[in-house]
Design an enzyme around this catalytic site. Structure first.
Site, short mmCIF file in Angstrom:
data_model
loop_
_atom_site.label_atom_id
_atom_site.label_comp_id
_atom_site.label_asym_id
_atom_site.label_seq_id
_atom_site.Cartn_x
_atom_site.Cartn_y
_atom_site.Cartn_z
N LYS A 91 0.74 -1.21 0.02
CA LYS A 91 0.03 0.06 0.12
C LYS A 91 0.79 1.45 0.02
CE LYS A 91 -4.39 -1.39 0.11
NZ LYS A 91 -5.64 -0.57 -0.83
N SER B 29 0.67 -9.87 -0.70
CA SER B 29 0.47 -8.45 -0.52
C SER B 29 0.70 -7.61 0.82
CB SER B 29 -0.79 -8.03 -1.04
OG SER B 29 -2.01 -8.80 -0.22
#
Length: 324
Positions: A53, A308
């Protein structure tokens, strides 16, 4: 509606140069043998703030004018986007207010506060998260969306640039890339870069069971929402529906979307620890879980899987690992 392209991703890579970790491609002989394929994992667990992110958040803030940044930024997130925004805001020296659900992992909330951002809370089920931050936007703060934004998508797409270059350096032509999917920013950003480099490579999104809004939207050909009342350990991927921008890109680029159970995700977390020596949070491990679904042709193939994020509370992680 503005959609980012490969040029935007390449520009984001320039902005992020020297600030991000170029996460490697790693593999496990044991997992290769189990799946009958060569599986290359890209661990964004090792990224700044512990997830992918930061890439999108920093790219978004860097795209703002100095005047816009001076007004501060506001965001809503279950944790990883929050940390990316908080870290980026700190680097630019601007105020950040983050709305986080009351059930967000304590580690994520604590990290956001340590980075200097203000945290306000909301109920994931009852509250409209956009309404929670509306007053801040009305006061002039700039909203940094978690996924449905061209600059955010372009930042996440830098993973695809790295991944394809690294695979090429290994002499590997990827048959498929498997990516966790919540709102779709990661999958659509990576898919742009993958399809630019290798149009024949299949790109798969993976979602938690009962939160398969992207999968059902792809089948219907229009965005649909998840039915309320379900829960999942994959806190990072629990959104109501795909983004408008992300869905339009994903519907063009994805081979499909796979839904995985919490049980499969928990086993994938144990496999990541045992064979890759990586701590991966539930939402970050859905791609590995999807390899056991039978929905991807693996036999003799070259497959890349994005892990992720790795931000999981110690107690939650210990419970999941011990349950195996």
């Amino acid at each position: 509606m503005i959609s980012p392209g490969i040029a935007d991703i390449r520009s984001a890579a320039v902005r992020l140069s020297g600030l991000i970790v170029e996460t490697p491609l790693i593999e496990s002989p044991e997992l290769n043998k189990r799946f009958g394929a060569r599986i290359l994992f890209k661990p964004e667990t090792l990224q700044r703030t512990g997830s992918f992110k930061f890439r999108g958040a920093y790219n978004k803030l860097s795209s703002l004018s100095a005047e816009e940044r001076s007004r501060g930024v506001v965001a809503f997130s279950s944790g990883n986007h929050a940390q990316g925004v908080a870290a980026s805001a700190a680097m630019f020296g601007v105020r950040a207010v983050i709305a986080m659900p009351t059930d967000a992992p304590a580690m994520k909330v604590g990290n956001v506060r340590k980075m200097g951002a203000e945290v306000i809370t909301f109920d994931r089920v009852r509250d409209d998260r956009t309404a929670v931050v509306r007053s801040y936007v009305e006061k002039g703060m700039v909203l940094v969306p978690p996924y449905d934004d061209p600059a955010i998508i372009a930042g996440q797409g830098t993973i695809g640039l790295e991944l394809m270059a690294q695979a090429k350096a290994l002499g590997v032509s990827l048959d498929a890339v498997v990516i966790p999917c919540g709102g779709g920013g990661l999958s659509c950003g990576i898919s742009i870069a993958v399809k630019d480099a290798s149009p024949g490579t299949a790109v798969w999104a993976v979602e938690p069971e009962h939160f398969d809004d992207t999968g059902r939207s792809l089948i219907k050909g229009a965005r649909v929402s998840n039915e309320p009342g379900h829960v999942s350990i994959c806190d990072a991927l629990l959104v109501a529906e795909p983004g408008a921008i992300t869905f339009e890109i994903n519907r063009k680029n994805l081979a499909g979307a796979i839904a995985v159970s919490d049980r499969a995700v928990a086993q994938a977390m144990r496999d990541a620890m045992a064979y890759l020596k990586l701590v991966v949070e539930p939402g970050g491990c859905v791609g590995l879980a999807a390899l056991s679904s039978g929905e991807i042709d693996l036999a003799g193939k070259y497959i890349a899987v994005v892990l992720s994020g790795g931000n999981v509370d110690f107690s939650t992680y210990a419970e999941i690992i011990a349950a195996g």
